[in-house]
Scaffold this motif. Structure first.
Motif, PDB file in Angstrom:
ATOM      1  N   ASP A 159      51.571  27.142  56.267  1.00  0.00           N
ATOM      2  CA  ASP A 159      51.362  25.626  55.798  1.00  0.00           C
ATOM      3  C   ASP A 159      50.338  25.798  54.580  1.00  0.00           C
ATOM      4  OD1 ASP A 159      51.796  22.823  57.132  1.00  0.00           O
ATOM      5  OD2 ASP A 159      49.568  22.743  56.393  1.00  0.00           O
ATOM      6  N   CYS A 160      50.858  24.565  53.974  1.00  0.00           N
ATOM      7  CA  CYS A 160      49.984  24.656  52.675  1.00  0.00           C
ATOM      8  C   CYS A 160      49.353  23.069  52.388  1.00  0.00           C
ATOM      9  CB  CYS A 160      50.792  24.643  51.282  1.00  0.00           C
ATOM     10  SG  CYS A 160      51.586  26.327  51.325  1.00  0.00           S
ATOM     11  N   GLU A 161      48.393  22.899  51.749  1.00  0.00           N
ATOM     12  CA  GLU A 161      47.855  21.543  51.448  1.00  0.00           C
ATOM     13  C   GLU A 161      47.897  21.463  50.096  1.00  0.00           C
ATOM     14  OE1 GLU A 161      47.272  19.484  53.669  1.00  0.00           O
ATOM     15  OE2 GLU A 161      46.930  20.912  55.318  1.00  0.00           O
ATOM     16  N   MET A 162      48.377  20.209  49.548  1.00  0.00           N
ATOM     17  CA  MET A 162      48.604  20.026  48.061  1.00  0.00           C
ATOM     18  C   MET A 162      47.828  18.709  47.459  1.00  0.00           C
ATOM     19  SD  MET A 162      51.465  21.732  49.189  1.00  0.00           S
ATOM     20  CE  MET A 162      52.834  20.734  49.811  1.00  0.00           C
ATOM     21  N   VAL A 163      47.538  18.906  46.216  1.00  0.00           N
ATOM     22  CA  VAL A 163      46.918  17.823  45.478  1.00  0.00           C
ATOM     23  C   VAL A 163      47.913  17.184  44.548  1.00  0.00           C
ATOM     24  CG1 VAL A 163      44.586  18.639  46.072  1.00  0.00           C
ATOM     25  CG2 VAL A 163      45.877  19.413  44.032  1.00  0.00           C
ATOM     26  N   GLN A 164      47.695  16.006  44.019  1.00  0.00           N
ATOM     27  CA  GLN A 164      48.722  15.376  42.992  1.00  0.00           C
ATOM     28  C   GLN A 164      47.996  15.422  41.808  1.00  0.00           C
ATOM     29  OE1 GLN A 164      51.200  13.780  44.477  1.00  0.00           O
ATOM     30  NE2 GLN A 164      52.249  13.024  42.681  1.00  0.00           N
ATOM     31  N   THR A 165      48.951  16.214  40.558  1.00  0.00           N
ATOM     32  CA  THR A 165      48.532  16.311  39.419  1.00  0.00           C
ATOM     33  C   THR A 165      49.440  15.596  38.492  1.00  0.00           C
ATOM     34  OG1 THR A 165      49.773  18.461  39.355  1.00  0.00           O
ATOM     35  CG2 THR A 165      47.435  18.750  39.941  1.00  0.00           C
ATOM     36  N   SER A 166      49.478  16.121  37.115  1.00  0.00           N
ATOM     37  CA  SER A 166      50.535  15.021  36.257  1.00  0.00           C
ATOM     38  C   SER A 166      52.124  15.603  36.508  1.00  0.00           C
ATOM     39  CB  SER A 166      49.982  15.535  34.936  1.00  0.00           C
ATOM     40  OG  SER A 166      49.952  17.035  34.628  1.00  0.00           O
ATOM     41  N   ILE A 167      51.959  16.988  37.049  1.00  0.00           N
ATOM     42  CA  ILE A 167      53.730  17.364  37.340  1.00  0.00           C
ATOM     43  C   ILE A 167      54.023  16.985  38.750  1.00  0.00           C
ATOM     44  CG2 ILE A 167      53.398  19.115  35.522  1.00  0.00           C
ATOM     45  CD1 ILE A 167      53.220  21.024  38.069  1.00  0.00           C
TER      46      ILE A 167
ATOM     47  N   SER B  35      53.110  17.779  42.949  1.00  0.00           N
ATOM     48  CA  SER B  35      52.283  18.295  43.818  1.00  0.00           C
ATOM     49  C   SER B  35      51.815  19.567  43.327  1.00  0.00           C
ATOM     50  CB  SER B  35      52.791  18.420  45.323  1.00  0.00           C
ATOM     51  OG  SER B  35      52.911  17.031  45.889  1.00  0.00           O
ATOM     52  N   GLU B  36      50.574  20.123  43.641  1.00  0.00           N
ATOM     53  CA  GLU B  36      50.411  21.404  43.303  1.00  0.00           C
ATOM     54  C   GLU B  36      49.658  21.953  44.380  1.00  0.00           C
ATOM     55  OE1 GLU B  36      48.946  22.994  39.703  1.00  0.00           O
ATOM     56  OE2 GLU B  36      49.057  21.278  38.554  1.00  0.00           O
ATOM     57  N   LEU B  37      49.599  23.202  44.652  1.00  0.00           N
ATOM     58  CA  LEU B  37      48.861  23.858  45.693  1.00  0.00           C
ATOM     59  C   LEU B  37      47.360  23.969  45.592  1.00  0.00           C
ATOM     60  CD1 LEU B  37      49.567  25.828  48.156  1.00  0.00           C
ATOM     61  CD2 LEU B  37      49.133  27.843  46.534  1.00  0.00           C
ATOM     62  N   ALA B  38      46.881  23.763  46.730  1.00  0.00           N
ATOM     63  CA  ALA B  38      45.491  23.686  46.849  1.00  0.00           C
ATOM     64  C   ALA B  38      44.620  24.334  47.923  1.00  0.00           C
ATOM     65  CB  ALA B  38      44.793  22.200  47.006  1.00  0.00           C
ATOM     66  N   ARG B  39      45.888  24.532  48.971  1.00  0.00           N
ATOM     67  CA  ARG B  39      45.304  25.526  50.074  1.00  0.00           C
ATOM     68  C   ARG B  39      46.356  26.182  50.731  1.00  0.00           C
ATOM     69  NH1 ARG B  39      41.783  23.583  55.444  1.00  0.00           N
ATOM     70  NH2 ARG B  39      41.913  25.706  56.554  1.00  0.00           N
ATOM     71  N   VAL B  40      46.235  27.639  51.304  1.00  0.00           N
ATOM     72  CA  VAL B  40      47.472  28.117  51.870  1.00  0.00           C
ATOM     73  C   VAL B  40      46.886  28.791  52.893  1.00  0.00           C
ATOM     74  CG1 VAL B  40      47.237  30.352  50.302  1.00  0.00           C
ATOM     75  CG2 VAL B  40      49.516  29.681  51.930  1.00  0.00           C
ATOM     76  N   SER B  41      47.606  28.641  54.216  1.00  0.00           N
ATOM     77  CA  SER B  41      47.148  29.435  55.464  1.00  0.00           C
ATOM     78  C   SER B  41      48.243  29.850  56.126  1.00  0.00           C
ATOM     79  CB  SER B  41      46.638  28.330  56.435  1.00  0.00           C
ATOM     80  OG  SER B  41      45.520  27.610  56.048  1.00  0.00           O
TER      81      SER B  41
ATOM     82  N   PRO C 132      44.557  18.829  35.819  1.00  0.00           N
ATOM     83  CA  PRO C 132      43.546  17.984  36.493  1.00  0.00           C
ATOM     84  C   PRO C 132      44.219  17.232  37.524  1.00  0.00           C
ATOM     85  CG  PRO C 132      43.784  17.643  34.222  1.00  0.00           C
ATOM     86  CD  PRO C 132      44.596  18.668  34.371  1.00  0.00           C
ATOM     87  N   ILE C 133      43.329  17.051  38.698  1.00  0.00           N
ATOM     88  CA  ILE C 133      43.523  16.316  39.936  1.00  0.00           C
ATOM     89  C   ILE C 133      43.674  14.982  39.643  1.00  0.00           C
ATOM     90  CG2 ILE C 133      43.186  16.303  42.374  1.00  0.00           C
ATOM     91  CD1 ILE C 133      42.181  18.995  42.347  1.00  0.00           C
ATOM     92  N   LEU C 134      44.953  14.321  39.981  1.00  0.00           N
ATOM     93  CA  LEU C 134      44.881  12.834  40.332  1.00  0.00           C
ATOM     94  C   LEU C 134      44.550  12.399  41.473  1.00  0.00           C
ATOM     95  CD1 LEU C 134      48.387  12.256  37.852  1.00  0.00           C
ATOM     96  CD2 LEU C 134      45.585  12.541  37.176  1.00  0.00           C
ATOM     97  N   ASP C 135      45.101  12.948  42.305  1.00  0.00           N
ATOM     98  CA  ASP C 135      44.821  12.405  43.854  1.00  0.00           C
ATOM     99  C   ASP C 135      44.712  13.783  44.772  1.00  0.00           C
ATOM    100  OD1 ASP C 135      44.878  11.135  46.303  1.00  0.00           O
ATOM    101  OD2 ASP C 135      46.553   9.729  45.815  1.00  0.00           O
ATOM    102  N   TYR C 136      43.611  13.672  45.704  1.00  0.00           N
ATOM    103  CA  TYR C 136      43.309  14.629  46.579  1.00  0.00           C
ATOM    104  C   TYR C 136      44.332  14.660  47.835  1.00  0.00           C
ATOM    105  CZ  TYR C 136      39.455  16.526  43.608  1.00  0.00           C
ATOM    106  OH  TYR C 136      38.946  17.047  42.735  1.00  0.00           O
ATOM    107  N   LEU C 137      44.901  13.497  48.007  1.00  0.00           N
ATOM    108  CA  LEU C 137      45.902  13.373  49.166  1.00  0.00           C
ATOM    109  C   LEU C 137      45.211  13.697  50.502  1.00  0.00           C
ATOM    110  CD1 LEU C 137      49.141  15.110  47.634  1.00  0.00           C
ATOM    111  CD2 LEU C 137      48.310  12.813  47.601  1.00  0.00           C
ATOM    112  N   THR C 138      45.646  14.484  51.486  1.00  0.00           N
ATOM    113  CA  THR C 138      45.218  14.766  52.692  1.00  0.00           C
ATOM    114  C   THR C 138      44.743  16.456  52.839  1.00  0.00           C
ATOM    115  OG1 THR C 138      47.243  15.348  53.993  1.00  0.00           O
ATOM    116  CG2 THR C 138      46.486  12.990  53.766  1.00  0.00           C
ATOM    117  N   GLY C 139      43.488  16.494  53.537  1.00  0.00           N
ATOM    118  CA  GLY C 139      42.939  17.988  53.854  1.00  0.00           C
ATOM    119  C   GLY C 139      42.298  18.454  52.734  1.00  0.00           C
TER     120      GLY C 139
END
Length: 710
Positions: free
Chosen positions: A352-360, A362-368, A402-409
């Protein structure tokens, strides 16, 4: 009448054989002049506040036994359902219990309940009391409500107190309690629902129980002992991978593939050897289930990923992947898992992964990554009662843009000092997971896209638990309903390790139990009342084994127009009466329908939903509602035949809990709305009040001078 004669015979035999100490709930239940619903043992003492703990399904099962249970071999004071020891012996070859009639599975009684004298059954009544005593979420919903039975029974001069069971009043003709024909046979605290979505009484009580796991197709045989093989049967097909939008390569034609130079091929093979060496080093270090190894250090992961990257075009989410026209995008690559060793025994992972919102996007921010632990030989046994897992990777990743939105987690502080890149993760996952391994996840295509990894052996819980209408259920809902476990409850958002473990538990349970382990979408397909009418209409003269087949009176539904349209819309086979509030004169139709002396007019099955709206506690309105409840109760005690058991079940603030839950859900999904800790606490209080209900079973008093049919 026959019922009365049968009761007198049973009563005389039971009194002659019982001891004269006047104690014990079993003896007390055996002499009631109608069906009795009582509590086993000596723990039932309403006077001292000792209420039986129960679930709403317990009372539904009692209703099913009253309506559809076999009465041919009924003995006063015994349970109609099989005991746990005899349940296995009382089932037929197809897994259905013997006291099932016309496709109705009659469940065993709850362990605390006793039904006596079922043969004297002459009617059933269910009365839902919906109490609205809180104005908004800021109200203190934890305070006691004067309309709940536990409070009504404390009134010394009210009718409720005179209905308390007491062995001394059964033999004392001078006791005032003997003026009433009915008593409270069982008083229960009821857990109405679980989870974070409120349920009303009708939703939980009015519909037949779902079939048990043993009755559903797909149960695994004893020969199926290899869990990996069972899990492998759940993996997505190539067609499903394509339709679900999983990353996949678009193969080049054979002629074009021949153009690849031998030098390039050699470089790829050397790089794969590096990956295999890293894998060996990792598994040598990893030898404890509770040990999490960080990503192995490597200075050339970008070069490794670029060398092993997919040279063909890659399709993801149904579209061909085209790199953006910038330097960062041109250095991002897709890689594919491969087999390190031909003798490799496949493993089972969850990701499972957690993502953040960037200019392109979703980008990866955590992987388990969580691994299912096997035995020393690498086998997975189906017999394991508890699945043992180990977290093999839990890493935060630094997004390139650059991160635009940290979303959840993910929070800003979590990423401070993080230098791990997506290439580090890709290289490590290629070392960790081989092509023949299974990866489990929920909507895993999103995670693999964020990781830019292609892997074909996947088990997607959003697909294997998909509803009949094509609907995908959320991981939180599946875990709550099927595993009875709460996840994603933190205000900080999702936890990727928790989500991975939940998906793995769902998949392994499905593999072990087969299609039996699924959401019961059709468990509300048949209502108790509709089934009762169908069985009564289709029964023949020689089919009189249960009350539904013997019934000659009508079915009646009483409630608000909103409730009627949802739960009791008439098809011409039942009487429907509108009653918007308990203060309406139509509320007195409840005892009237149950006590009518006109042939064919007395209701054999009545279901009522009455609403009690209290604007403010301690007001005249509240006192008027209490008096109205007493009036209805006294009328039922004086007029309703004793062969008709009555279930009254009380719930507080369902509509308020539903409104606050919807507001909370919207706020948690929104990136602009706030949901504060204080609001969360108020919501939890509201849910607890709505969840914790009370129920009383009202049955006939053991007075031999009373005719149970009048």
């Amino acid at each position: 009448m026959e019922l009365h004669a049968e009761w007198k015979m049973r009563h005389s035999s039971s009194t002659s054989s019982s001891s004269g100490d006047g104690r014990g709930k079993e003896k007390y239940a055996s002499v009631l002049p109608g069906p009795s619903i009582t509590v086993h043992g000596d723990t039932f003492d309403i006077r001292n506040g000792e209420w039986q703990s129960s679930k709403v399904s317990d009372h539904r099962d009692i209703l099913v036994n009253l309506l559809f249970g076999c009465t041919n071999n009924d003995v006063a004071g015994t349970r109609t359902g099989p005991s746990k020891k005899k349940r296995k012996k009382q089932t037929t070859e197809n897994g259905r219990e013997r006291n099932s009639y016309q496709n109705v599975n009659v469940p065993s009684l709850p362990s605390w309940a006793n039904i006596g004298n079922l043969a004297s059954m002459g009617g059933v009544a269910v009365i839902e009391v919906e109490i609205n005593d809180a104005i908004d979420a800021s109200s203190d919903s934890q305070t006691e409500c004067s309309l709940m039975p536990s409070q009504l029974l404390k009134q010394p001069s009210g009718i409720w107190e005179t209905m308390l069971p007491s062995n001394s009043t059964d033999t004392d003709p001078n006791n005032n309690n003997m003026q009433l024909k009915r008593i409270i046979g069982a008083a229960c605290k009821v857990k109405m629902f679980q989870g974070d979505h409120p349920r009303c009484i009708s939703d939980q009580l009015m519909f037949l129980p779902p079939p048990s796991l043993s009755q559903l197709d797909g149960k695994r045989s004893d020969n199926d002992k290899d869990l990996f093989k069972l899990m492998h049967e759940l993996k997505l097909t190539p067609k499903q991978l394509q339709s679900e939008g999983y990353p996949r390569r678009i193969h080049k034609c054979e002629a074009e593939s021949m153009k690849e130079s031998s030098e390039s091929y050699s470089k790829v093979e050397r790089t794969k050897e590096i990956i295999c060496s890293r894998a060996k080093s990792f598994w040598e270090q990893f030898n404890l289930p509770d040990q999490t190894i960080s990503i192995l250090p490597c200075t050339n992961t970008l070069e490794i990923v670029e060398t092993l990257s997919i040279k063909e075009a890659v399709c993801c989410m149904g579209d061909m992947v085209v790199a953006n026209d910038d330097t960062v995008s041109k250095s991002e690559f897709y890689v594919e898992t491969f087999l390190h060793d031909k003798n490799h025994r496949p493993r089972i992972f969850a990701l499972d992964c957690e993502m953040v919102q960037t200019s392109i996007g979703s980008e990866l921010a955590r992987v388990s990554v969580v691994m299912l632990v096997s035995d020393e030989k690498g086998n997975y046994s189906v017999d394991e009662s508890k699945v043992e897992t180990a977290i093999v990777l839990d890493e935060l990743v630094k997004p390139r843009r650059p991160i635009l939105d940290y979303l959840t987690g993910i929070t800003p502080t979590m990423l401070i000092g993080v230098n791990t890149t997506i290439e580090d993760v890709q290289a490590h996952l290629l070392s960790l997971i081989q092509a023949t391994d299974l990866i489990v996840g929920h909507s895993l295509e999103n995670d693999l896209e964020a990781l830019r990894i292609i892997h074909c052996n996947v088990v997607d819980t959003s697909v294997i638990f998909r509803g009949g209408n094509g609907r995908k259920y959320g991981l939180r809902h599946l875990t709550n309903v099927l595993l009875k476990k709460q996840i994603q409850n933190s205000l900080e958002g999702h936890c990727s390790t928790e989500d991975a473990e939940a998906a793995l538990s769902l998949a392994t349970s499905r593999a072990k139990l087969g299609n039996a382990f699924q959401l019961r979408e059709n468990s509300r397909g048949k209502s108790l009342m509709r089934t009762f009418q169908t069985i009564n209409r289709e029964s023949t003269d020689d089919q009189k084994d249960n009350f539904a087949q013997r019934s000659t009176g009508p079915c009646v539904c009483i409630g608000s127009n909103e409730w009627i349209s949802k739960y009791a819309k008439s098809d011409g086979s039942q009487h429907v009466l509108s009653c918007e509030s308990i203060m309406s004169s139509m509320s007195m139709a409840i005892p009237s329908w149950l006590s009518s002396s006109t042939s064919g007019r007395r209701a054999d099955f009545l279901w009522a939903n009455v609403t009690c709206d209290i604007v403010q506690k301690g007001t005249k309105r509240e006192n008027e509602i209490i008096k109205k409840l007493e009036e209805i109760m006294r009328d039922m005690c004086d007029r309703v035949p004793l062969h008709t058991p009555i279930l009254m079940i009380f719930q507080r603030n369902y509509k308020q809990a539903l409104a606050v839950t919807r507001k909370r859900k919207t706020a948690l999904k929104s990136t602009t709305m706030m949901w504060l800790t204080e609001q969360e606490q108020k919501w939890q209080q509201c849910m607890d009040t709505c969840m914790n209900c009370e129920a009383i079973w009202i049955v006939g008093r053991s007075d031999t001078s009373v005719d149970p049919t009048c």
